[in-house]
Design an enzyme around this catalytic site. Structure first.
Site, PDB file in Angstrom:
ATOM      1  N   ASP A   1     -33.827  47.026   1.672  1.00 44.57           N
ATOM      2  CA  ASP A   1     -32.968  46.815   0.504  1.00 44.57           C
ATOM      3  C   ASP A   1     -31.511  47.121   0.842  1.00 44.57           C
ATOM      4  OD1 ASP A   1     -32.336  46.205  -2.090  1.00 44.57           O
ATOM      5  OD2 ASP A   1     -33.119  48.054  -2.951  1.00 44.57           O
TER       6      ASP A   1
ATOM      7  N   ARG B   1     -25.431  44.485  -1.302  1.00 44.18           N
ATOM      8  CA  ARG B   1     -24.333  45.469  -1.427  1.00 44.18           C
ATOM      9  C   ARG B   1     -23.553  45.589  -0.125  1.00 44.18           C
ATOM     10  NH1 ARG B   1     -28.073  49.975  -3.627  1.00 44.18           N
ATOM     11  NH2 ARG B   1     -29.575  48.313  -3.254  1.00 44.18           N
TER      12      ARG B   1
ATOM     13  N   GLU C   1     -40.735  38.080  -7.300  1.00 45.58           N
ATOM     14  CA  GLU C   1     -39.663  38.082  -8.312  1.00 45.58           C
ATOM     15  C   GLU C   1     -38.341  37.535  -7.753  1.00 45.58           C
ATOM     16  OE1 GLU C   1     -41.718  40.921  -7.862  1.00 45.58           O
ATOM     17  OE2 GLU C   1     -42.889  40.086  -9.508  1.00 45.58           O
ATOM     18  N   ASN C   2     -38.209  37.498  -6.425  1.00 50.03           N
ATOM     19  CA  ASN C   2     -36.924  37.081  -5.841  1.00 50.03           C
ATOM     20  C   ASN C   2     -36.576  35.612  -6.108  1.00 50.03           C
ATOM     21  OD1 ASN C   2     -37.131  39.270  -2.907  1.00 50.03           O
ATOM     22  ND2 ASN C   2     -36.081  39.588  -4.842  1.00 50.03           N
ATOM     23  N   TRP C   3     -37.554  34.810  -6.565  1.00 53.92           N
ATOM     24  CA  TRP C   3     -37.234  33.412  -6.921  1.00 53.92           C
ATOM     25  C   TRP C   3     -36.237  33.345  -8.068  1.00 53.92           C
ATOM     26  CZ3 TRP C   3     -38.846  29.871  -3.541  1.00 53.92           C
ATOM     27  CH2 TRP C   3     -39.998  30.111  -2.806  1.00 53.92           C
TER      28      TRP C   3
ATOM     29  N   HIS D   1     -28.001  39.172   4.306  1.00 53.85           N
ATOM     30  CA  HIS D   1     -29.375  38.851   4.716  1.00 53.85           C
ATOM     31  C   HIS D   1     -29.416  38.485   6.203  1.00 53.85           C
ATOM     32  CE1 HIS D   1     -30.505  39.275   0.618  1.00 53.85           C
ATOM     33  NE2 HIS D   1     -29.977  38.138   0.195  1.00 53.85           N
TER      34      HIS D   1
HETATM   35  C1  FPP Z   1     -33.062  43.082  -0.524  1.00 54.82           C
HETATM   36  O1  FPP Z   1     -31.673  43.367  -0.546  1.00 54.82           O
HETATM   37  C2  FPP Z   1     -33.328  42.148   0.567  1.00 54.82           C
HETATM   38  C3  FPP Z   1     -33.922  40.942   0.420  1.00 54.82           C
HETATM   39  C4  FPP Z   1     -34.382  40.406  -0.882  1.00 54.82           C
HETATM   40  C5  FPP Z   1     -34.120  40.044   1.585  1.00 54.82           C
HETATM   41  C6  FPP Z   1     -34.583  40.742   2.834  1.00 54.82           C
HETATM   42  C7  FPP Z   1     -34.555  39.772   3.942  1.00 54.82           C
HETATM   43  C8  FPP Z   1     -34.136  40.063   5.194  1.00 54.82           C
HETATM   44  C9  FPP Z   1     -33.705  41.415   5.646  1.00 54.82           C
HETATM   45  C10 FPP Z   1     -34.154  38.986   6.211  1.00 54.82           C
HETATM   46  C11 FPP Z   1     -35.484  39.024   6.921  1.00 54.82           C
HETATM   47  C12 FPP Z   1     -35.521  37.923   7.880  1.00 54.82           C
HETATM   48  C13 FPP Z   1     -36.646  37.399   8.391  1.00 54.82           C
HETATM   49  C14 FPP Z   1     -36.500  36.325   9.374  1.00 54.82           C
HETATM   50  C15 FPP Z   1     -37.994  37.859   8.010  1.00 54.82           C
HETATM   51  P1  FPP Z   1     -30.839  42.923  -1.809  1.00 54.82           P
HETATM   52  O2  FPP Z   1     -30.362  41.533  -1.588  1.00 54.82           O
HETATM   53  O3  FPP Z   1     -31.647  43.114  -3.052  1.00 54.82           O
HETATM   54  O4  FPP Z   1     -29.657  43.935  -1.760  1.00 54.82           O
HETATM   55  P2  FPP Z   1     -28.861  44.530  -3.002  1.00 54.82           P
HETATM   56  O5  FPP Z   1     -29.835  45.405  -3.760  1.00 54.82           O
HETATM   57  O6  FPP Z   1     -27.781  45.322  -2.342  1.00 54.82           O
HETATM   58  O7  FPP Z   1     -28.352  43.379  -3.804  1.00 54.82           O
END
Ligand code: FPP
Length: 232
Positions: free
Chosen positions: A16, A20, A63-65, A33
């Protein structure tokens, strides 16, 4: 006797904080990402080096969709790019790549890439990398219940073992340690059933800043835990 093995066999990670990390640098979320995927390459290698046998990573939840369509499509393209172009770097020698999650919402080409890698690495005996993509713990239980009902098992025969073997990857052991980065103190639908006795480790570090030393710290914290699993 309390178990206190030094190295967890199965480590799960809720990666996670990519968003940010990116916004803090005035970058688009997708840049976070991408950086997160690079970090994952190194963490997979290090996990293998320190003797982790299963590494499961939460890359996209059911839920990420709901996120903005450009972020969703960017993430799907990133997964496909890795599976098609970067896998030699992504997967240690003899590593096996597996997936946990729904499979009916991917593009045909992403699904094909996923299935190729499952097939090609099926007989490998090294570390198992489990990509949880379109994964949700509640959905996993819904799918397990559907399997159980359609198999015709009598209600009186349903027990924990029946449910366990109806989950997505029944042979993958429960995570010993689950790490969540970025300071959030939630499970967010990750490994609902398998996490019953997992040790939890939370760090404020954002996933793109997570490094080998951060993994070592989490594993060292795990080694101090007294795993009674309901016993004394
Ligand atoms: C959560 O951070 C992260 C994700 C929803 C995506 C995680 C994916 C990767 C690390 C890439 C993996 C790659 C492969 C090839 C498997 P967030 O976006 O919710 O962060 P935030 O809470 O700061 O907004």
């Amino acid at each position: 006797m309390a178990q206190n093995a030094n190295t967890p066999s199965h480590v799960g990670i809720i990666m996670d904080g990519n968003g940010r990390w990116a916004t803090g640098r005035s970058l688009p979320r997708l840049a976070g990402h991408k950086k997160g995927a690079e970090v994952l390459e190194g963490i997979i290698e290090h996990a293998d080096d320190i003797g982790v046998k299963y590494l499961s990573v939460y890359a996209f939840s059911t839920e990420n969709w709901k996120r903005a369509s450009d972020e969703v499509s960017g993430l799907m393209s990133l997964f496909e790019y890795y599976l098609k172009n970067k896998l030699e770097k992504f997967k240690p020698k003899h590593g096996r790549l597996r997936f946990a999650g729904r499979r009916d919402r991917f593009s045909a080409s992403l699904l094909e890439a996923i299935e190729n890698f499952e097939r090609e690495t099926r007989d490998e005996t090294g570390i198992q990398i489990i990509l949880c993509v379109d994964y949700g713990g509640r959905q996993e239980l819904v799918d397990a219940v559907k399997n159980i009902v359609s198999s015709g098992v009598a209600p009186s025969d349903i027990d924990e073992a029946v449910i366990s073997r109806s989950l997505y990857l029944p042979d993958v052991p429960d995570p010993d340690l689950i790490i969540r980065t970025s300071g959030e103190l939630r499970m967010s639908n990750f490994w609902l059933w398998k996490s019953a006795y997992s040790e939890l480790y939370f760090t404020d570090t954002l996933w793109p800043d997570f490094d080998n030393a951060a993994l070592d710290e989490a594993v060292a914290a795990y080694a101090t835990r007294d795993r009674r699993k309901g016993g004394v």
